[in-house]
Enzyme design. Structure first.
Site, PDB file in Angstrom:
ATOM      1  N   GLU A   1      13.669  -8.791  -6.292  1.00 54.76           N
ATOM      2  CA  GLU A   1      12.451  -8.335  -6.223  1.00 54.76           C
ATOM      3  C   GLU A   1      11.859  -7.801  -7.638  1.00 54.76           C
ATOM      4  O   GLU A   1      10.801  -7.674  -8.003  1.00 54.76           O
ATOM      5  CB  GLU A   1      12.220  -7.254  -5.072  1.00 54.76           C
ATOM      6  CG  GLU A   1      10.983  -6.682  -4.722  1.00 54.76           C
ATOM      7  CD  GLU A   1      11.055  -5.395  -4.004  1.00 54.76           C
ATOM      8  OE1 GLU A   1      10.070  -5.122  -3.212  1.00 54.76           O
ATOM      9  OE2 GLU A   1      12.069  -4.588  -4.180  1.00 54.76           O
TER      10      GLU A   1
ATOM     11  N   TRP B   1       8.748  -9.679   1.462  1.00 53.33           N
ATOM     12  CA  TRP B   1       7.146  -9.577   1.414  1.00 53.33           C
ATOM     13  C   TRP B   1       6.406 -10.657   2.245  1.00 53.33           C
ATOM     14  O   TRP B   1       5.293 -10.639   2.149  1.00 53.33           O
ATOM     15  CB  TRP B   1       6.697  -9.591  -0.156  1.00 53.33           C
ATOM     16  CG  TRP B   1       7.256  -8.155  -1.183  1.00 53.33           C
ATOM     17  CD1 TRP B   1       7.907  -7.862  -1.852  1.00 53.33           C
ATOM     18  CD2 TRP B   1       6.107  -7.324  -1.380  1.00 53.33           C
ATOM     19  NE1 TRP B   1       8.244  -6.997  -2.290  1.00 53.33           N
ATOM     20  CE2 TRP B   1       6.802  -6.420  -2.187  1.00 53.33           C
ATOM     21  CE3 TRP B   1       4.688  -7.045  -1.079  1.00 53.33           C
ATOM     22  CZ2 TRP B   1       6.126  -5.421  -2.572  1.00 53.33           C
ATOM     23  CZ3 TRP B   1       4.177  -6.102  -1.515  1.00 53.33           C
ATOM     24  CH2 TRP B   1       5.045  -5.180  -2.229  1.00 53.33           C
TER      25      TRP B   1
ATOM     26  N   TYR C   1       2.708  -4.683  -7.650  1.00 52.47           N
ATOM     27  CA  TYR C   1       3.310  -3.963  -8.850  1.00 52.47           C
ATOM     28  C   TYR C   1       3.389  -4.914  -9.973  1.00 52.47           C
ATOM     29  O   TYR C   1       3.270  -4.325 -11.170  1.00 52.47           O
ATOM     30  CB  TYR C   1       4.762  -3.655  -8.235  1.00 52.47           C
ATOM     31  CG  TYR C   1       4.713  -2.679  -7.347  1.00 52.47           C
ATOM     32  CD1 TYR C   1       4.545  -1.387  -7.250  1.00 52.47           C
ATOM     33  CD2 TYR C   1       4.947  -3.418  -5.937  1.00 52.47           C
ATOM     34  CE1 TYR C   1       4.749  -0.381  -6.275  1.00 52.47           C
ATOM     35  CE2 TYR C   1       5.140  -2.165  -4.790  1.00 52.47           C
ATOM     36  CZ  TYR C   1       4.922  -0.796  -5.034  1.00 52.47           C
ATOM     37  OH  TYR C   1       4.898  -0.005  -4.060  1.00 52.47           O
TER      38      TYR C   1
ATOM     39  N   ARG D   1       5.395  10.628 -23.171  1.00 54.62           N
ATOM     40  CA  ARG D   1       4.352   9.480 -22.762  1.00 54.62           C
ATOM     41  C   ARG D   1       5.043   8.249 -22.343  1.00 54.62           C
ATOM     42  O   ARG D   1       4.158   7.292 -22.240  1.00 54.62           O
ATOM     43  CB  ARG D   1       3.152   9.385 -23.665  1.00 54.62           C
ATOM     44  CG  ARG D   1       2.503  10.774 -24.125  1.00 54.62           C
ATOM     45  CD  ARG D   1       1.326  10.337 -25.043  1.00 54.62           C
ATOM     46  NE  ARG D   1       0.805  11.810 -25.608  1.00 54.62           N
ATOM     47  CZ  ARG D   1      -0.169  11.896 -26.449  1.00 54.62           C
ATOM     48  NH1 ARG D   1      -0.553  10.794 -27.097  1.00 54.62           N
ATOM     49  NH2 ARG D   1      -0.452  13.052 -26.841  1.00 54.62           N
TER      50      ARG D   1
ATOM     51  N   CYS E   1       3.396   1.852  -3.056  1.00 53.76           N
ATOM     52  CA  CYS E   1       4.147   3.016  -2.526  1.00 53.76           C
ATOM     53  C   CYS E   1       4.672   3.754  -3.665  1.00 53.76           C
ATOM     54  O   CYS E   1       4.590   5.197  -3.751  1.00 53.76           O
ATOM     55  CB  CYS E   1       5.139   2.756  -1.629  1.00 53.76           C
ATOM     56  SG  CYS E   1       4.285   2.157  -0.104  1.00 53.76           S
TER      57      CYS E   1
ATOM     58  N   ARG F   1       4.262   7.723  -3.365  1.00 51.91           N
ATOM     59  CA  ARG F   1       3.320   8.555  -2.578  1.00 51.91           C
ATOM     60  C   ARG F   1       3.829   8.424  -1.260  1.00 51.91           C
ATOM     61  O   ARG F   1       3.574   9.509  -0.083  1.00 51.91           O
ATOM     62  CB  ARG F   1       2.137   7.888  -2.643  1.00 51.91           C
ATOM     63  CG  ARG F   1       2.042   6.303  -2.157  1.00 51.91           C
ATOM     64  CD  ARG F   1       0.672   6.071  -1.950  1.00 51.91           C
ATOM     65  NE  ARG F   1       0.485   4.394  -1.672  1.00 51.91           N
ATOM     66  CZ  ARG F   1       0.619   4.079  -0.202  1.00 51.91           C
ATOM     67  NH1 ARG F   1       0.680   5.030   0.808  1.00 51.91           N
ATOM     68  NH2 ARG F   1       0.657   2.711   0.138  1.00 51.91           N
TER      69      ARG F   1
ATOM     70  N   ASP G   1       9.466   5.106   3.296  1.00 56.07           N
ATOM     71  CA  ASP G   1      10.145   4.682   4.577  1.00 56.07           C
ATOM     72  C   ASP G   1      11.625   4.942   4.319  1.00 56.07           C
ATOM     73  O   ASP G   1      12.019   4.085   3.658  1.00 56.07           O
ATOM     74  CB  ASP G   1       9.663   3.118   4.932  1.00 56.07           C
ATOM     75  CG  ASP G   1      10.378   2.657   5.876  1.00 56.07           C
ATOM     76  OD1 ASP G   1      11.495   3.269   6.744  1.00 56.07           O
ATOM     77  OD2 ASP G   1      10.345   1.307   6.192  1.00 56.07           O
TER      78      ASP G   1
ATOM     79  N   ASN H   1      14.506   1.498  -2.920  1.00 54.22           N
ATOM     80  CA  ASN H   1      13.639   2.146  -4.091  1.00 54.22           C
ATOM     81  C   ASN H   1      14.795   2.809  -4.990  1.00 54.22           C
ATOM     82  O   ASN H   1      14.841   2.568  -6.272  1.00 54.22           O
ATOM     83  CB  ASN H   1      12.624   2.775  -3.768  1.00 54.22           C
ATOM     84  CG  ASN H   1      11.672   2.592  -2.628  1.00 54.22           C
ATOM     85  OD1 ASN H   1      11.231   3.080  -1.775  1.00 54.22           O
ATOM     86  ND2 ASN H   1      11.025   1.324  -3.042  1.00 54.22           N
TER      87      ASN H   1
END
Length: 317
Positions: free
Chosen positions: A62, A84, A148, A181, A200, A220, A223, A231
């Site tokens: 992924e 997905w 993404y 930055r 997400c 944001r 799960d 993640n």
């Protein structure tokens, strides 16, 4: 006990004890808290959870899918990655081209109706087979829109140009390491309506200090049972890959979550996981490469991963 894994288990406990009962887009219901941060020192081991088995190869394919700027699930299916599928499948069954049985609300109905589940699995198999073998079908229904990979590698500007954010941030780390930055954002308000699932994990920032590269992710929506373990590992892997290209050591992964939630149909699974004692974290092994854009699935391995068994749970679509 691993401090890294304990940070995740503490989040689970917090939400079970303090979470607010909330309705949600999927109509499943959640326990939720707003605002939570976890820190993972990548020198302590690779933060792949051990209190349940997490499929590392899916995380790798992924992430490389994102890095390549790809938005079509064909690449994922070619790597036996189906995470997905549901979002692309939904696009197909809502189209005029779909002629099969009614698949409305397939995510919930397949959990409650054995006969429907059999029909759903047949249609999903038909769908994924066509994505792999039919170029025109894959082009029409395998693409998830400006998700993404598109935002990271081909951000659309008002001038009709594109920005390769990921490539630019790597160059920035190399040439101006102490910049504030080093940021990549996936949240493009103009593109949100065209996305299968609005991002997400919305923005991440890199930080260089003492020869180490750290990364902070703002997510944001998280799960906690199914998504957040992915993640944590995915962005830790991204940090390690970019650190290697930039001749830096991996530092910390900092994970900041807005709406951190446990779905109502995951609560028992989380409680089961919390009864297990964490084990030693595995080690990440990367083959040599010049650019992360040249990395393949077989270039990334995990060693000494001996987790507790997997815990199954339904995905909320």
């Amino acid at each position: 006990m691993s401090k890294s894994e304990q940070a995740y288990l503490d989040l689970c406990k917090r939400v079970l004890e303090e979470g607010n009962n909330r309705d949600d887009r999927t109509k499943t219901g959640t326990l939720s808290v707003f605002g939570h941060q976890m820190r993972f020192n990548l020198a302590d081991g690779f933060p792949l959870l051990t209190t349940k088995k997490v499929p590392f190869r899916l995380i790798v394919s992924e992430l490389l899918w994102f890095i390549k700027g790809d938005t079509n699930i064909r690449y994922l299916l070619e790597n036996n990655n189906h995470i997905w599928n549901e979002w692309a499948f939904e696009k197909w069954i809502e189209s005029e081209d779909y002629k099969g049985p009614d698949m409305t609300d397939f995510g919930h109905r397949s959990l409650k109706d054995a006969d429907f589940k059999e029909q759903y699995e047949e249609q999903m198999k038909l769908f994924t087979d066509k994505i792999l073998t039919d170029n025109q079908f894959a082009e029409g229904f395998g693409d998830l829109g400006s998700v993404y990979g598109s935002q990271w590698r081909s951000w659309n500007t008002t001038k009709g140009e594109t920005i390769d954010q990921l490539k630019e941030v790597i160059t920035s780390i190399k040439e101006n390491p102490y910049s504030r930055r080093h940021i990549v954002t996936a949240w493009n308000p103009e593109d949100v309506p065209t996305m299968a699932l609005p991002p997400c994990h919305t923005m991440f920032q890199f930080y260089v200090s003492d020869g180490k590269l750290s990364c902070q992710l703002y997510q944001r929506s998280g799960d906690i049972f199914l998504g957040v373990p992915f993640n944590i590992a995915s962005y830790s892997l991204l940090t390690c890959l970019i650190a290697k290209e930039c001749n830096l050591a991996p530092g910390e992964f900092v994970h900041t979550i807005g709406d951190a939630h446990i779905y109502a149909n995951h609560i028992d699974q989380v409680k089961t996981q919390l009864t297990r004692n964490p084990k030693a974290l595995p080690a990440l092994k990367l083959k040599d490469f010049d650019s992360i854009f040249d990395v393949n699935v077989e270039d990334i391995e995990i060693e000494n991963y001996e987790p507790h068994p997997a815990i199954k749970a339904p995905i909320a679509v």
